[in-house]
Design a protein around this motif. Structure first.
Motif, short mmCIF file in Angstrom:
data_model
loop_
_atom_site.label_atom_id
_atom_site.label_comp_id
_atom_site.label_asym_id
_atom_site.label_seq_id
_atom_site.Cartn_x
_atom_site.Cartn_y
_atom_site.Cartn_z
N LEU A 1 -5.77 2.47 -3.09
CA LEU A 1 -6.43 3.60 -2.43
C LEU A 1 -7.93 3.36 -2.23
O LEU A 1 -8.59 4.09 -1.50
N PRO B 1 7.43 5.75 0.56
CA PRO B 1 5.98 5.94 0.62
C PRO B 1 5.20 4.62 0.61
O PRO B 1 5.41 3.77 -0.25
N ALA B 2 4.30 4.48 1.58
CA ALA B 2 3.50 3.25 1.69
C ALA B 2 2.66 3.04 0.43
O ALA B 2 2.55 1.91 -0.07
N VAL B 3 2.08 4.09 -0.09
CA VAL B 3 1.18 3.93 -1.23
C VAL B 3 1.94 3.38 -2.43
O VAL B 3 1.47 2.46 -3.12
N ASN B 4 3.14 3.87 -2.67
CA ASN B 4 3.94 3.37 -3.80
C ASN B 4 4.31 1.90 -3.58
O ASN B 4 4.27 1.09 -4.51
N ALA C 1 -2.21 2.80 3.23
CA ALA C 1 -1.42 3.39 2.14
C ALA C 1 -1.07 4.84 2.41
O ALA C 1 -0.03 5.33 1.95
N LEU C 2 -1.92 5.54 3.16
CA LEU C 2 -1.70 6.97 3.37
C LEU C 2 -1.07 7.27 4.73
O LEU C 2 -0.79 8.42 5.04
N ALA D 1 -6.70 2.26 1.93
CA ALA D 1 -6.27 3.67 1.95
C ALA D 1 -5.64 4.05 3.28
O ALA D 1 -4.63 4.76 3.31
#
Lengths: 400, 400
Positions: free
Chosen positions: B61, B272-275, B68-69, B65
């Motif tokens: 992040l 989810p991209a962030v995960n 990821a978001l 970010a």
């Protein structure tokens, strides 16, 4: 290594019915920086609360790591369901308790869960003309039969809904800043729809991911607030927080939520606990009170830039007109009947511009002369140039 | 607010076929700290790499970010697919390329996607006796017809698979440290299964979430490495990283992965991209080389404590015996035929002990005299006391 041996498992009827992905490869061209793309429906990058999400993840993994990293209950973390219930009740005028909330992997999963819970192959689903392509794709996995609702100036003419709707499994409605048209049903239309749903005995699936993205004034009351006994309402954190955390929610009568929760638990067990706890933390931090006005201002400025570029640059023609959204991310552009906007894509690509052809947004009898324009991811300084290319394309097609 | 008006949307045949959740409320009692629960199949809390996950989320992040978001592609982030391909190829001896990988919301979603892609109502699925309850729940959403495979000492007798298997949509196999039995198919059995799959023309769905949790030596080669042209292999990050990030994966021929990816995109858009980016960062950090040996040691110690408590405390009886897993989280306890372990639950609860009754792990003709014991979440200093209570319960039931 395995490609040379071309066995294949026998496909289900559902898998057999999936068409080839013809849009994906076209939209992929839009990542070339020389393109200006009005194609993808992504939220505005400037509007993502990066720092708040980073802090929230960090705090959750410092203070509640064991909970955040373990399995979660299928209905969703209680903090997030409480935050949703509070938001729906206080901000959207729709009394909601935490047991009336199911957390999903974005609203896309909400669409899929509802189709699985309520549709058999051939079941009737009522849809608007046009409607959200992603909803059709999710519903198609259950192979329903579509019935189109009467069109109206705001996207629906509820008074004209007749006996063809009686006993359908549900009516799928995008009431606010609709995808793809940007249109919004007024309060009277919402009331009329609730009345028709009661008298013709169908449920309403209210899909409302864009409701907070208003430019000047909040949208009318939710449909669920008008017909709580027969509305399943869905929304998403993708537009107000971030799509990358894949969180959305369904609200509705607790007995309906219980069925959907069971299907959710069999399909994915649960949505990620860490994402849910981070989102709950951002929501309860009060950030939304400062963040949402900023996001709305960004969206309004993009919409204004887009609308004034269209006004200035589009060819004057009695059959060329477009919607004027009061929120959200989309404008729906009508072109003369003889134009096929999908066939035009090849020339659009030559001009380094992308859009979504309207025909993909119809369950039945597609109109081929419309275009969905998504404008919030286009940089403001490129907006006019993008519309110029689009206008030049249309002039070429019309030999103007 | 809406509970007083009892309308309900008409349910799909699938939703109508879902039984009431009778286990959930029982297992919920296990959260009472006076209970010792061998019930839930959660990974060991001491084994979660909390600090590494927190750092990875934070770095993602900070440095990526916007990616990821935002929305991710349905097949999964390339970094994570590359990490999976490398791991499968190098650590599991199963040559795999990134286009042969689909990232899912845990392996539970993998099970659901495979059933949706390959099963119609009434399609035949081959299953072991007993088999994983969560797989049956996922498959049941597609309402298949089950055919049970011949039992063998390691969970399956491949040589005995006959014509009843021909043309089934797939055989669902848990080859390694199986849920619920803890058993592992040896290399010869895996080869025989691959041979039967070829000669009887069925595909294999290899579910392998526990393979890395070995106590003393790595398990035999994967089934996919023996029959890559007709195996779809699934695994999960839930046991080696954390369940709360909800990440798993499917590997198989690229043309099969393409179909599954389309269904994934319609059902949830993407994981989810962030995960995904955080998991990829942990995997490529080299942490696994130090973390996995630690996790294996924790699991081995728990298994040893559990097995020696059973050895010491279980009543001697010719019909009481249990499996001796060489990895994973589960022991399968056989009790005398006349005992019904589900009926016994009420007395178990009185003794403040929980387990899972074996009958829920059968697709057809359940045995009622077995118990699944999950031992890695029980504190080591409570293990002996837990087994003592269980032993006392069994003595009471048998009037010993």
């Amino acid at each position: 290594m395995t490609e040379n041996i071309q066995t294949m498992p026998r496909l289900s009827l559902t898998a057999q019915s999936i068409p080839d992905d013809i849009l994906g490869p076209i939209l992929a061209e839009g990542t070339d920086p020389s393109f200006i793309s009005f194609g993808g429906g992504l939220p505005c990058p400037e509007g993502l609360p990066v720092e708040a999400m980073r802090k929230a993840c960090d705090e959750v993994l410092r203070s509640s790591a064991q909970r955040a990293l373990q399995y979660s209950g299928p209905q969703g973390e209680i903090e997030l369901r409480e935050a949703v219930a509070r938001y729906e009740t206080e901000q959207r005028g729709t009394p909601t308790t935490p047991d009336e909330v199911l957390i999903t992997s974005g609203s896309q999963q909400g669409l899929d869960l509802c189709a699985r819970a309520f549709c058999d192959p051939g079941s009737r689903i009522l849809v608007q003309r046009p409607t959200y392509i992603g909803a059709l794709e999710a519903f198609n996995l259950s192979r329903p039969a579509y019935v189109e609702l009467p069109e109206g100036p705001d996207g629906l003419e509820p008074e004209a809904i007749g006996e063809e709707a009686r006993g359908a499994r549900f009516a799928y409605i995008l009431p606010t800043f609709s995808n793809p048209t940007g249109r919004t049903l007024g309060r009277a239309a919402r009331e009329a729809l609730a009345e028709r749903a009661r008298s013709l005995d169908f449920w309403i699936l209210e899909d409302d991911p864009y409701g907070e993205l208003w430019y000047r004034k909040a949208p009318p009351c939710t449909i669920r607030s008008l017909a709580p006994e027969r509305t399943i309402r869905m929304s998403s954190f993708s537009k107000i927080l971030a799509p990358g955390i894949r969180l959305g929610y369904i609200t509705g009568p607790a007995r309906v939520i219980r069925i959907l929760t069971l299907i959710q638990s069999f399909a994915v067990l649960s949505t990620p606990a860490v994402n849910q706890l981070a989102a709950a933390r951002v929501l309860s931090s009060g950030l939304m009170e400062t963040h949402l006005p900023e996001v709305r201002a960004i969206y309004r400025e993009h919409a204004e830039a887009m609308l004034s570029a269209l006004e200035e640059l589009m060819p004057r023609h009695p059959e060329i007109h477009w919607t004027h959204p009061e929120g959200g991310m989309f404008i729906w552009l009508h072109l003369p009947k003889q134009l096929d906007t999908f066939a035009m894509m090849q020339r659009a690509i030559e001009k380094k511009i992308l859009y979504l052809p309207g025909q993909f947004f119809y369950a039945l009898r597609p109109d081929v002369n419309c275009i969905r324009l998504a404008f919030v991811t286009v940089r403001k300084d490129l907006m006019r140039e993008g519309v110029k290319r689009l206008s030049s394309l249309i002039r070429d097609e019309l030999h103007l």
